[in-house]
Design an enzyme around this catalytic site. Structure first.
Site, PDB file in Angstrom:
ATOM      1  N   GLY B  51       0.862  -1.175   0.000  1.00 26.25           N
ATOM      2  CA  GLY B  51       0.000   0.000   0.000  1.00 26.25           C
ATOM      3  C   GLY B  51       0.892   1.215   0.000  1.00 26.25           C
ATOM      4  O   GLY B  51       2.024   1.159  -0.472  1.00 26.25           O
ATOM      5  N   SER B  53       2.959   3.481   2.278  1.00 21.23           N
ATOM      6  CA  SER B  53       3.470   3.392   3.653  1.00 21.23           C
ATOM      7  C   SER B  53       3.158   4.646   4.460  1.00 21.23           C
ATOM      8  O   SER B  53       2.840   4.560   5.651  1.00 21.23           O
ATOM      9  CB  SER B  53       4.983   3.136   3.639  1.00 21.23           C
ATOM     10  OG  SER B  53       5.667   4.202   3.006  1.00 21.23           O
ATOM     11  N   CYS B  83       6.414  -4.839   0.815  1.00 21.88           N
ATOM     12  CA  CYS B  83       6.507  -3.509   0.196  1.00 21.88           C
ATOM     13  C   CYS B  83       6.325  -2.412   1.252  1.00 21.88           C
ATOM     14  O   CYS B  83       7.229  -2.177   2.034  1.00 21.88           O
ATOM     15  CB  CYS B  83       5.500  -3.410  -0.950  1.00 21.88           C
ATOM     16  SG  CYS B  83       5.829  -2.049  -2.067  1.00 21.88           S
ATOM     17  N   ARG B 112      12.450   4.173   0.421  1.00 24.49           N
ATOM     18  CA  ARG B 112      11.174   4.156  -0.313  1.00 24.49           C
ATOM     19  C   ARG B 112      11.429   4.369  -1.798  1.00 24.49           C
ATOM     20  O   ARG B 112      12.357   5.086  -2.170  1.00 24.49           O
ATOM     21  CB  ARG B 112      10.274   5.303   0.173  1.00 24.49           C
ATOM     22  CG  ARG B 112       9.423   5.005   1.379  1.00 24.49           C
ATOM     23  CD  ARG B 112       8.691   6.273   1.815  1.00 24.49           C
ATOM     24  NE  ARG B 112       7.416   6.469   1.160  1.00 24.49           N
ATOM     25  CZ  ARG B 112       6.934   7.660   0.796  1.00 24.49           C
ATOM     26  NH1 ARG B 112       7.628   8.759   0.984  1.00 24.49           N
ATOM     27  NH2 ARG B 112       5.754   7.751   0.224  1.00 24.49           N
ATOM     28  N   ILE B 141       6.492  -3.247  -7.240  1.00 22.21           N
ATOM     29  CA  ILE B 141       5.657  -2.121  -7.640  1.00 22.21           C
ATOM     30  C   ILE B 141       6.076  -0.873  -6.868  1.00 22.21           C
ATOM     31  O   ILE B 141       5.838  -0.781  -5.663  1.00 22.21           O
ATOM     32  CB  ILE B 141       4.173  -2.450  -7.415  1.00 22.21           C
ATOM     33  CG1 ILE B 141       3.794  -3.624  -8.333  1.00 22.21           C
ATOM     34  CG2 ILE B 141       3.288  -1.236  -7.696  1.00 22.21           C
ATOM     35  CD1 ILE B 141       2.481  -4.251  -8.026  1.00 22.21           C
ATOM     36  N   ARG B 142       6.728   0.055  -7.565  1.00 31.26           N
ATOM     37  CA  ARG B 142       7.297   1.227  -6.881  1.00 31.26           C
ATOM     38  C   ARG B 142       7.934   0.779  -5.577  1.00 31.26           C
ATOM     39  O   ARG B 142       7.687   1.323  -4.503  1.00 31.26           O
ATOM     40  CB  ARG B 142       6.211   2.286  -6.630  1.00 31.26           C
ATOM     41  CG  ARG B 142       5.779   3.031  -7.905  1.00 31.26           C
ATOM     42  CD  ARG B 142       4.597   3.963  -7.662  1.00 31.26           C
ATOM     43  NE  ARG B 142       4.792   4.827  -6.506  1.00 31.26           N
ATOM     44  CZ  ARG B 142       5.268   6.066  -6.556  1.00 31.26           C
ATOM     45  NH1 ARG B 142       5.562   6.626  -7.715  1.00 31.26           N
ATOM     46  NH2 ARG B 142       5.419   6.759  -5.462  1.00 31.26           N
ATOM     47  N   HIS B 177       5.812  -8.453  -3.914  1.00 30.79           N
ATOM     48  CA  HIS B 177       4.457  -8.868  -3.526  1.00 30.79           C
ATOM     49  C   HIS B 177       4.171 -10.315  -3.912  1.00 30.79           C
ATOM     50  O   HIS B 177       3.544 -10.562  -4.948  1.00 30.79           O
ATOM     51  CB  HIS B 177       3.429  -7.982  -4.237  1.00 30.79           C
ATOM     52  CG  HIS B 177       3.503  -6.544  -3.864  1.00 30.79           C
ATOM     53  ND1 HIS B 177       2.946  -6.057  -2.713  1.00 30.79           N
ATOM     54  CD2 HIS B 177       4.076  -5.491  -4.489  1.00 30.79           C
ATOM     55  CE1 HIS B 177       3.161  -4.748  -2.640  1.00 30.79           C
ATOM     56  NE2 HIS B 177       3.853  -4.379  -3.702  1.00 30.79           N
ATOM     57  N   GLU B 179       1.927 -12.040  -2.768  1.00 28.97           N
ATOM     58  CA  GLU B 179       0.467 -12.196  -2.681  1.00 28.97           C
ATOM     59  C   GLU B 179      -0.250 -11.881  -3.991  1.00 28.97           C
ATOM     60  O   GLU B 179      -1.399 -12.278  -4.160  1.00 28.97           O
ATOM     61  CB  GLU B 179      -0.094 -11.331  -1.540  1.00 28.97           C
ATOM     62  CG  GLU B 179      -0.138  -9.823  -1.791  1.00 28.97           C
ATOM     63  CD  GLU B 179       1.194  -9.099  -1.582  1.00 28.97           C
ATOM     64  OE1 GLU B 179       2.225  -9.772  -1.376  1.00 28.97           O
ATOM     65  OE2 GLU B 179       1.195  -7.852  -1.643  1.00 28.97           O
TER      66      GLU B 179
END
Lengths: 296, 199
Positions: B51, B53, B83, B112, B141-142, B177, B179
């Site tokens: 998400g 942070s 992440c 980050r 992802i980023r 990720h 998941e």
């Protein structure tokens, strides 16, 4: 070197998955972007004019100036989105070159093509597109959209169209889940969407991409209502920076979105926010001024 | 060892909560969403999802679960962060917002958005020897990256010299990720820690 793949569907849809439960805010200056990030926005939409001003000032609305997008990107560390006109694939190429994190192929801008939307598959940057119903959402996904937002009626502060669109999409999905296989073939024809995608939605009971709500959200209670209606998150356009106290309202909408099923928390978030945007009733808008009817 | 299904939580303030719940349930865990101190008290382990942070940090303070999470981490609760969750577990954040805090627990410095903007987000096959010979298909992802691994933590995987998975006792974190890609082994490892802690 590790071999890496960029721009895959998983990577494009993945960023939207990470935005779930969050609020994406329209901003027109780096200062507003700072306020949005400090208030807890999960992303910002960099624009030259918010939809309420586009509506008031009229004229052709286009992609933002690259300098503005760069300045907003430099100001914040959360994802930055920007809008391209429907069908304007060169505006999209420019936005990709600017390394925005998401492109919104948006009916809020003046369409550049009244027949075709952008073929979004060849792009590395992901796209979000608007939809008023399930068929429209599935056609956008077929063209490569990695995220859908229901359209609502941008720049009005009237949430009724947003309600109608999220209810319509979810109702049509529920209907699919109750159909037998042979009925799905006809459903695909009626939805004007590919059978495989329709069958996937019927099986999963939801879109294969994240579904946010947009267009008319102006209060914490509006945002929480959209979440209770099944949205994965909320776009807030004119509702924040056209209000009396943007800092407080932005933080309150973030809080209400996260606490969407807790009426006491929504009540607390709604206190002392000053004036909401004045708004326009969608019923008073003549049909040519309804943005949701752009796109098909 | 207990034969009961482990009862674990997913911090559900913002982010890809649904994806973690699906993986944990597929592995046989009983899963609860955690947004309040009372809900946290009911679980034996916690997943911090992907998400934003900085947003999860703010909401954790607003929902008053920040201090209880820090206490549970200090008490040895198994936690797995992906992440944004890795950033929240890090003792030190680089390139955070000026007011951004983490829960801490992992002796690492995490940067980050270490790999750039979304156009630089990527998938890769990673060797993770701790999980066996089969490589991990990892989605970044980023994503953040671990810039420095402290003495108490162990690196589990890296991409071109940048550490992207770490472990420290009951704490596990990945910059990517599992998941979203059907990779179950990290969550299984987390659940093993939860069972071991309850034994």
């Amino acid at each position: 070197m590790t071999e890496t793949t960029t721009g895959s569907a998983r990577v494009k849809r993945g960023l939207a998955e990470m935005l779930k439960g969050g609020v994406i805010m329209d901003v027109v200056t780096p200062e507003q972007a700072r306020i949005a990030e400090d208030a807890g926005a999960v992303a910002v939409m960099a624009l030259e004019r918010v939809p309420a001003d586009i509506r008031a000032q009229g004229g052709v609305a286009r992609m933002s100036d690259p300098d503005l997008i760069d300045a907003i990107k430099a100001e914040v560390s959360i994802p930055v989105m920007a809008k391209a006109r429907i069908g304007h694939f060169v505006e999209a190429q420019v936005l990709e070159a600017l390394e925005v994190d998401y492109i919104d192929e948006s009916e809020v801008l003046s369409p550049a093509d009244y027949v075709n939307h952008i073929d979004k598959w060849p792009f590395t940057v992901p796209f979000v597109c608007g939809a008023t119903n399930l068929g429209e959402a599935l056609r956008r996904i077929t063209e490569g959209a990695a995220m859908i937002r229901s359209k609502g009626e941008a720049g009005t502060g009237d949430v009724s169209e947003a309600t109608k669109h999220i209810r319509t999409i979810n109702q049509e999905i529920r209907r699919l889940t109750s159909m037998s296989k042979d009925e799905l073939f006809v459903a695909a024809k009626e939805l004007q969407a590919p059978y495989e995608l329709v069958a996937e939605v019927a099986e999963a009971g939801r879109l294969p991409v994240v579904l946010f709500v947009a267009g008319g959200v102006a209060t914490p209670a509006d945002a929480a209502m959209m979440m209770q209606l099944g949205a994965d998150g909320v776009f807030v356009g004119s509702g924040i920076f056209k209000s009396g106290n943007p800092e407080a309202r932005a933080a309150a909408i973030v809080r209400a979105t996260a606490s969407y099923d807790d009426a006491k928390a929504i009540a607390d978030a709604s206190r002392g926010l000053g004036e909401a945007m004045v708004g326009i009733n969608v019923a008073d808008l003549p049909a040519p001024h309804r943005l949701a009817e752009r796109g098909w | 060892m207990t034969a009961r299904r482990p009862r674990v939580g997913v911090l559900a303030l913002q982010g890809d909560v649904r994806e973690h719940v699906a993986v944990l349930e597929a592995l046989g865990a009983e899963v609860a969403l955690v947004r309040t101190p009372a809900q946290l008290a009911q679980v034996a382990g916690l997943v911090l999802p992907g998400g934003e942070s900085s947003v999860i940090d703010k909401l954790s303070r607003l929902f008053e679960v920040r201090e209880p999470i820090i206490e549970r981490i200090a008490g040895g609760m198994p936690v797995y962060g992906t992440c944004a969750g890795m950033i929240l577990l890090a003792d030190r954040i680089l390139d955070g917002l000026p007011t951004q805090l983490s829960f801490g627990g992992l002796d690492v410095d995490v940067r980050r958005n270490a790999f750039g903007s979304q156009v630089d987000s990527f998938e890769a096959e990673l060797a993770v020897p701790a999980l066996g010979d089969e490589p991990v298909r990892a989605t970044f992802i980023r994503a953040p990256a671990v810039e420095r691994v402290g003495a108490a933590a162990t690196a589990l995987a890296s991409v071109d010299g940048r550490v992207v998975a770490v472990e420290q006792g009951p704490l596990l974190a990945t910059a990517f990720h599992p998941e979203v890609g059907g990779e179950l082994r990290f969550h299984r490892r987390f659940l093993d820690r939860v069972r071991a802690a309850g034994a």
